[in-house]
Scaffold this motif. Structure first.
Motif, PDB file in Angstrom:
ATOM      1  N   GLY A  80      54.960  37.662  45.317  1.00  0.00           N
ATOM      2  CA  GLY A  80      55.936  36.817  44.690  1.00  0.00           C
ATOM      3  C   GLY A  80      55.420  35.390  44.677  1.00  0.00           C
ATOM      4  O   GLY A  80      54.464  35.069  44.703  1.00  0.00           O
ATOM      5  N   PRO A  81      56.545  34.565  44.218  1.00  0.00           N
ATOM      6  CA  PRO A  81      56.171  33.190  43.840  1.00  0.00           C
ATOM      7  C   PRO A  81      55.369  32.305  44.811  1.00  0.00           C
ATOM      8  O   PRO A  81      54.789  31.402  44.479  1.00  0.00           O
ATOM      9  N   SER A  82      55.757  32.535  45.924  1.00  0.00           N
ATOM     10  CA  SER A  82      54.981  31.800  47.162  1.00  0.00           C
ATOM     11  C   SER A  82      53.808  32.686  48.021  1.00  0.00           C
ATOM     12  O   SER A  82      53.484  32.259  49.010  1.00  0.00           O
ATOM     13  N   GLY A  83      53.621  33.742  47.317  1.00  0.00           N
ATOM     14  CA  GLY A  83      52.838  34.650  47.734  1.00  0.00           C
ATOM     15  C   GLY A  83      51.305  34.373  47.959  1.00  0.00           C
ATOM     16  O   GLY A  83      50.653  33.434  47.117  1.00  0.00           O
ATOM     17  N   ASN A  84      50.334  35.079  48.751  1.00  0.00           N
ATOM     18  CA  ASN A  84      49.009  34.790  48.856  1.00  0.00           C
ATOM     19  C   ASN A  84      48.621  35.891  49.406  1.00  0.00           C
ATOM     20  O   ASN A  84      48.213  36.030  50.510  1.00  0.00           O
ATOM     21  N   PRO A  85      48.367  37.048  48.577  1.00  0.00           N
ATOM     22  CA  PRO A  85      47.938  38.436  48.914  1.00  0.00           C
ATOM     23  C   PRO A  85      46.416  38.233  49.683  1.00  0.00           C
ATOM     24  O   PRO A  85      45.607  37.623  49.193  1.00  0.00           O
ATOM     25  N   THR A  86      46.414  38.914  50.705  1.00  0.00           N
ATOM     26  CA  THR A  86      44.968  39.179  51.492  1.00  0.00           C
ATOM     27  C   THR A  86      44.153  40.038  50.559  1.00  0.00           C
ATOM     28  O   THR A  86      44.754  40.830  49.655  1.00  0.00           O
ATOM     29  N   LEU A  87      42.772  40.025  50.853  1.00  0.00           N
ATOM     30  CA  LEU A  87      41.927  40.797  50.054  1.00  0.00           C
ATOM     31  C   LEU A  87      42.375  42.293  50.259  1.00  0.00           C
ATOM     32  O   LEU A  87      42.322  43.027  49.371  1.00  0.00           O
ATOM     33  N   THR A  88      42.887  42.652  51.545  1.00  0.00           N
ATOM     34  CA  THR A  88      43.370  44.216  51.948  1.00  0.00           C
ATOM     35  C   THR A  88      44.309  44.537  50.756  1.00  0.00           C
ATOM     36  O   THR A  88      44.351  45.606  50.264  1.00  0.00           O
ATOM     37  N   THR A  89      45.229  43.406  50.626  1.00  0.00           N
ATOM     38  CA  THR A  89      46.430  43.777  49.637  1.00  0.00           C
ATOM     39  C   THR A  89      46.072  44.030  48.247  1.00  0.00           C
ATOM     40  O   THR A  89      46.326  44.769  47.470  1.00  0.00           O
ATOM     41  N   LEU A  90      45.134  42.935  47.925  1.00  0.00           N
ATOM     42  CA  LEU A  90      44.447  43.178  46.710  1.00  0.00           C
ATOM     43  C   LEU A  90      43.893  44.248  46.449  1.00  0.00           C
ATOM     44  O   LEU A  90      44.222  44.902  45.190  1.00  0.00           O
ATOM     45  N   LEU A  91      42.919  44.658  47.026  1.00  0.00           N
ATOM     46  CA  LEU A  91      42.235  45.974  46.858  1.00  0.00           C
ATOM     47  C   LEU A  91      43.103  47.301  46.996  1.00  0.00           C
ATOM     48  O   LEU A  91      43.003  48.271  46.163  1.00  0.00           O
ATOM     49  N   ALA A  92      44.262  47.430  47.641  1.00  0.00           N
ATOM     50  CA  ALA A  92      45.204  48.384  47.858  1.00  0.00           C
ATOM     51  C   ALA A  92      45.773  48.303  46.415  1.00  0.00           C
ATOM     52  O   ALA A  92      46.146  49.398  46.026  1.00  0.00           O
ATOM     53  N   VAL A  93      46.345  47.344  45.966  1.00  0.00           N
ATOM     54  CA  VAL A  93      47.075  47.171  44.974  1.00  0.00           C
ATOM     55  C   VAL A  93      46.176  47.657  43.428  1.00  0.00           C
ATOM     56  O   VAL A  93      46.858  48.527  42.690  1.00  0.00           O
ATOM     57  N   THR A  94      45.089  47.017  43.641  1.00  0.00           N
ATOM     58  CA  THR A  94      44.359  47.354  42.266  1.00  0.00           C
ATOM     59  C   THR A  94      43.868  48.766  42.228  1.00  0.00           C
ATOM     60  O   THR A  94      43.975  49.430  41.201  1.00  0.00           O
ATOM     61  N   LYS A  95      43.641  49.402  43.527  1.00  0.00           N
ATOM     62  CA  LYS A  95      43.231  50.740  43.625  1.00  0.00           C
ATOM     63  C   LYS A  95      44.381  51.623  42.863  1.00  0.00           C
ATOM     64  O   LYS A  95      44.445  52.491  42.334  1.00  0.00           O
ATOM     65  N   ALA A  96      45.503  51.339  43.644  1.00  0.00           N
ATOM     66  CA  ALA A  96      46.977  52.216  43.290  1.00  0.00           C
ATOM     67  C   ALA A  96      47.201  52.029  41.691  1.00  0.00           C
ATOM     68  O   ALA A  96      47.646  52.870  41.292  1.00  0.00           O
ATOM     69  N   LEU A  97      46.953  50.933  41.133  1.00  0.00           N
ATOM     70  CA  LEU A  97      47.020  50.778  39.732  1.00  0.00           C
ATOM     71  C   LEU A  97      46.025  51.423  38.745  1.00  0.00           C
ATOM     72  O   LEU A  97      46.080  51.038  37.606  1.00  0.00           O
ATOM     73  N   GLY A  98      45.054  51.865  39.403  1.00  0.00           N
ATOM     74  CA  GLY A  98      43.735  52.320  38.930  1.00  0.00           C
ATOM     75  C   GLY A  98      42.830  51.442  38.228  1.00  0.00           C
ATOM     76  O   GLY A  98      42.146  51.602  37.198  1.00  0.00           O
ATOM     77  N   ILE A  99      42.514  50.240  38.930  1.00  0.00           N
ATOM     78  CA  ILE A  99      41.752  49.261  38.354  1.00  0.00           C
ATOM     79  C   ILE A  99      40.858  48.961  39.307  1.00  0.00           C
ATOM     80  O   ILE A  99      41.040  49.104  40.626  1.00  0.00           O
ATOM     81  N   ARG A 100      39.505  48.789  38.952  1.00  0.00           N
ATOM     82  CA  ARG A 100      38.311  48.658  39.811  1.00  0.00           C
ATOM     83  C   ARG A 100      37.903  47.275  39.553  1.00  0.00           C
ATOM     84  O   ARG A 100      37.768  46.836  38.531  1.00  0.00           O
ATOM     85  N   LEU A 101      37.749  46.573  40.435  1.00  0.00           N
ATOM     86  CA  LEU A 101      37.215  45.214  40.545  1.00  0.00           C
ATOM     87  C   LEU A 101      35.606  45.263  40.485  1.00  0.00           C
ATOM     88  O   LEU A 101      34.996  45.998  41.024  1.00  0.00           O
ATOM     89  N   SER A 102      35.155  44.318  39.914  1.00  0.00           N
ATOM     90  CA  SER A 102      33.736  44.224  39.665  1.00  0.00           C
ATOM     91  C   SER A 102      33.113  42.903  39.718  1.00  0.00           C
ATOM     92  O   SER A 102      34.009  41.840  39.549  1.00  0.00           O
ATOM     93  N   VAL A 103      31.975  42.437  39.895  1.00  0.00           N
ATOM     94  CA  VAL A 103      31.415  41.250  39.765  1.00  0.00           C
ATOM     95  C   VAL A 103      30.385  41.121  38.806  1.00  0.00           C
ATOM     96  O   VAL A 103      29.523  42.242  38.507  1.00  0.00           O
ATOM     97  N   ALA A 104      30.106  40.084  38.003  1.00  0.00           N
ATOM     98  CA  ALA A 104      29.115  39.962  37.062  1.00  0.00           C
ATOM     99  C   ALA A 104      28.734  38.480  37.104  1.00  0.00           C
ATOM    100  O   ALA A 104      29.485  37.491  37.352  1.00  0.00           O
TER     101      ALA A 104
END
Length: 92
Positions: free
Chosen positions: A67-91
């Motif tokens: 939400g507008p004042s949110g600051n998701p943790t890394l755990t939340t970010l990873l859970a959300v991206t995984k559930a959305l079928g998105i893989r994070l990568s570094v380049a």
């Protein structure tokens, strides 16, 4: 006088390819607030209830983190991206 309807990006992000392209652009900028907003838009397009079920996080926790004042943790970010079928990568 003509009534103006607020623009909601979530209405246009229900296609996985469109959502992925949108998030790629948001992440490329690297601004934390824009990433949070982008994830919020894609999460709402996907359906917060479904995302809650898929991540194991409560709907309230998702609304709070994304939400507008949110600051998701890394755990939340990873859970959300995984559930959305998105893989994070570094380049370089």
């Amino acid at each position: 006088m003509e009534k103006i309807t607020p623009f909601d990006p979530a209405e246009f992000l229900d296609d996985p390819e469109t959502a992925l392209a949108y998030l790629a652009a948001v992440f490329e900028d690297g601004d934390a607030e824009e990433i949070r907003k982008g994830l919020n838009n894609v999460a709402r397009a996907h359906g917060i209830t479904d995302l809650s079920r898929e991540t194991g996080l409560s709907r309230e926790a998702l609304y709070k983190a994304l939400g507008p004042s949110g600051n998701p943790t890394l755990t939340t970010l990873l859970a959300v991206t995984k559930a959305l079928g998105i893989r994070l990568s570094v380049a370089a």
